[in-house]
Design a protein around this motif. Sequence first.
Motif, PDB file in Angstrom:
ATOM      1  N   PRO A  95       0.416  -0.737  -0.548  1.00 57.48           N
ATOM      2  CA  PRO A  95       0.284   0.033  -0.386  1.00 57.48           C
ATOM      3  C   PRO A  95       0.796   0.759  -0.103  1.00 57.48           C
ATOM      4  O   PRO A  95       1.433   1.199   0.482  1.00 57.48           O
ATOM      5  N   ALA A  96       0.515   2.054  -0.866  1.00 59.32           N
ATOM      6  CA  ALA A  96       1.126   3.319  -0.972  1.00 59.32           C
ATOM      7  C   ALA A  96       1.014   4.271   0.516  1.00 59.32           C
ATOM      8  O   ALA A  96      -0.423   4.670   0.888  1.00 59.32           O
ATOM      9  N   GLY A  97       1.756   4.443   1.164  1.00 60.15           N
ATOM     10  CA  GLY A  97       1.497   5.054   2.156  1.00 60.15           C
ATOM     11  C   GLY A  97       2.009   4.288   3.570  1.00 60.15           C
ATOM     12  O   GLY A  97       1.696   4.942   4.932  1.00 60.15           O
ATOM     13  N   GLY A  98       2.622   2.844   2.826  1.00 61.60           N
ATOM     14  CA  GLY A  98       2.645   2.014   4.195  1.00 61.60           C
ATOM     15  C   GLY A  98       1.238   1.276   4.740  1.00 61.60           C
ATOM     16  O   GLY A  98      -0.196   1.606   4.705  1.00 61.60           O
ATOM     17  N   GLY A  99       1.364   0.734   5.416  1.00 60.58           N
ATOM     18  CA  GLY A  99      -0.018  -0.700   5.740  1.00 60.58           C
ATOM     19  C   GLY A  99      -0.093  -1.686   5.778  1.00 60.58           C
ATOM     20  O   GLY A  99       1.083  -2.543   4.904  1.00 60.58           O
ATOM     21  N   ALA A 100      -0.500  -2.840   6.664  1.00 66.95           N
ATOM     22  CA  ALA A 100      -0.682  -4.059   6.533  1.00 66.95           C
ATOM     23  C   ALA A 100      -1.269  -4.565   5.017  1.00 66.95           C
ATOM     24  O   ALA A 100      -1.841  -3.712   4.080  1.00 66.95           O
ATOM     25  N   GLY A 101      -0.948  -5.855   4.830  1.00 66.92           N
ATOM     26  CA  GLY A 101      -1.514  -6.496   3.264  1.00 66.92           C
ATOM     27  C   GLY A 101      -0.940  -5.379   2.220  1.00 66.92           C
ATOM     28  O   GLY A 101       0.281  -4.898   2.020  1.00 66.92           O
ATOM     29  N   MET A 102      -1.375  -5.968   0.824  1.00 66.99           N
ATOM     30  CA  MET A 102      -1.594  -6.127  -0.294  1.00 66.99           C
ATOM     31  C   MET A 102      -2.353  -5.938  -0.878  1.00 66.99           C
ATOM     32  O   MET A 102      -3.637  -5.633  -0.682  1.00 66.99           O
ATOM     33  N   VAL A 103      -2.588  -4.513  -2.089  1.00 71.18           N
ATOM     34  CA  VAL A 103      -3.260  -4.166  -2.640  1.00 71.18           C
ATOM     35  C   VAL A 103      -2.852  -4.552  -4.547  1.00 71.18           C
ATOM     36  O   VAL A 103      -1.890  -4.321  -5.305  1.00 71.18           O
ATOM     37  N   LEU A 104      -3.809  -4.894  -5.247  1.00 75.91           N
ATOM     38  CA  LEU A 104      -4.273  -5.402  -6.384  1.00 75.91           C
ATOM     39  C   LEU A 104      -3.686  -3.485  -6.755  1.00 75.91           C
ATOM     40  O   LEU A 104      -4.393  -2.859  -7.355  1.00 75.91           O
ATOM     41  N   LYS A 105      -3.413  -4.317  -8.013  1.00 75.63           N
ATOM     42  CA  LYS A 105      -2.713  -2.837  -9.057  1.00 75.63           C
ATOM     43  C   LYS A 105      -4.022  -2.549 -10.033  1.00 75.63           C
ATOM     44  O   LYS A 105      -4.172  -3.464 -10.911  1.00 75.63           O
ATOM     45  N   ALA A 106      -3.665  -0.810 -10.260  1.00 75.18           N
ATOM     46  CA  ALA A 106      -4.306  -0.644 -10.826  1.00 75.18           C
ATOM     47  C   ALA A 106      -4.535  -0.924 -12.357  1.00 75.18           C
ATOM     48  O   ALA A 106      -4.688  -1.111 -13.660  1.00 75.18           O
ATOM     49  N   ASP A 107      -3.045  -1.150 -12.807  1.00 70.44           N
ATOM     50  CA  ASP A 107      -2.611  -1.432 -14.459  1.00 70.44           C
ATOM     51  C   ASP A 107      -3.459  -3.170 -14.491  1.00 70.44           C
ATOM     52  O   ASP A 107      -3.832  -3.023 -15.804  1.00 70.44           O
ATOM     53  N   VAL A 108      -3.187  -3.610 -14.111  1.00 66.50           N
ATOM     54  CA  VAL A 108      -3.489  -5.092 -14.194  1.00 66.50           C
ATOM     55  C   VAL A 108      -4.647  -4.926 -14.299  1.00 66.50           C
ATOM     56  O   VAL A 108      -5.328  -5.636 -15.067  1.00 66.50           O
ATOM     57  N   LEU A 109      -5.396  -4.252 -12.919  1.00 66.28           N
ATOM     58  CA  LEU A 109      -6.887  -4.559 -13.360  1.00 66.28           C
ATOM     59  C   LEU A 109      -7.296  -3.510 -14.521  1.00 66.28           C
ATOM     60  O   LEU A 109      -8.739  -4.217 -15.130  1.00 66.28           O
ATOM     61  N   GLY A 110      -6.576  -2.760 -14.711  1.00 69.18           N
ATOM     62  CA  GLY A 110      -7.583  -2.388 -16.249  1.00 69.18           C
ATOM     63  C   GLY A 110      -7.432  -2.537 -17.475  1.00 69.18           C
ATOM     64  O   GLY A 110      -8.558  -2.817 -18.202  1.00 69.18           O
ATOM     65  N   ALA A 111      -6.701  -3.089 -17.844  1.00 71.89           N
ATOM     66  CA  ALA A 111      -6.016  -4.164 -18.809  1.00 71.89           C
ATOM     67  C   ALA A 111      -7.648  -5.573 -18.351  1.00 71.89           C
ATOM     68  O   ALA A 111      -7.990  -5.608 -19.568  1.00 71.89           O
TER      69      ALA A 111
END
Length: 243
Positions: free
Chosen positions: A55-71
């Motif tokens: 996550p941008a700004g820090g924090g736990a876990g992972m976030v699904l990427k916008a470029d992959v989702l967009g495609a």
Amino acid sequence: MTFAATVLTLYPEMFPGPLRLSLAGRALEEQRWSLETVQIRDFATDKHRTVDDTPAGGGAGMVLKADVLGAAVDHARRISPEAPVLAMTPRGEPITQARIRELVAGPGVTILCGRFEGFDERIFEGRDVEQVSLGDIVLSGGEPAALAILDACIRLLPGVMGAASSGTEESFEDGLLEYPQYTRPQEWEGRTIPEVLRSGDHAKVAAWRKSMAEADTRSRRPDLWERYSDARDRPASGAQEKD
């Protein structure tokens, strides 16, 4: 016309899952609806097929990427250009039976299933994606929610349920919870079926059911009751209020 469902997921093996059984499964065999799963990981561009990042700004876990989702979303739109895209997320608008009926009236639906800490917010800024929630709960991923949404749609497709009234005389269809149901035996552990339901008087049965639906909604779901009361008390369209 076949209702076309497309599911974007990291776990395509979860589908059709329970939807291969019972009414939904029979409807799938009869081609009343179709299902295509799309592996989100196929749209990753690096050699490790990475779909998430910290996550941008820090924090736990992972976030699904916008470029992959967009495609992935772009690919789904090429499959079903007219189908709305729903992203399953607890931050979304709670789904309603009215919205389900809108989906059923269309060509189908594309459902984007989240994982980890959710989606990069920019996917909602860069693509026409509707954020949808099942309610105030958090699941390990969007797949169980997607199955629930699809089941709600499939059962309302023409010819899927035996009796047409089965899809209208139930909870949420008129803004109320459904009335209580009973069946044989007439007496069980000293408890009997309400006399009005054994009367054969259809008008009295209808009035009892409406009364019970209102009473149960008022006591169990005050949020629904408030909306129902507001709609019931609102003047009809075009009617003029008297001074």
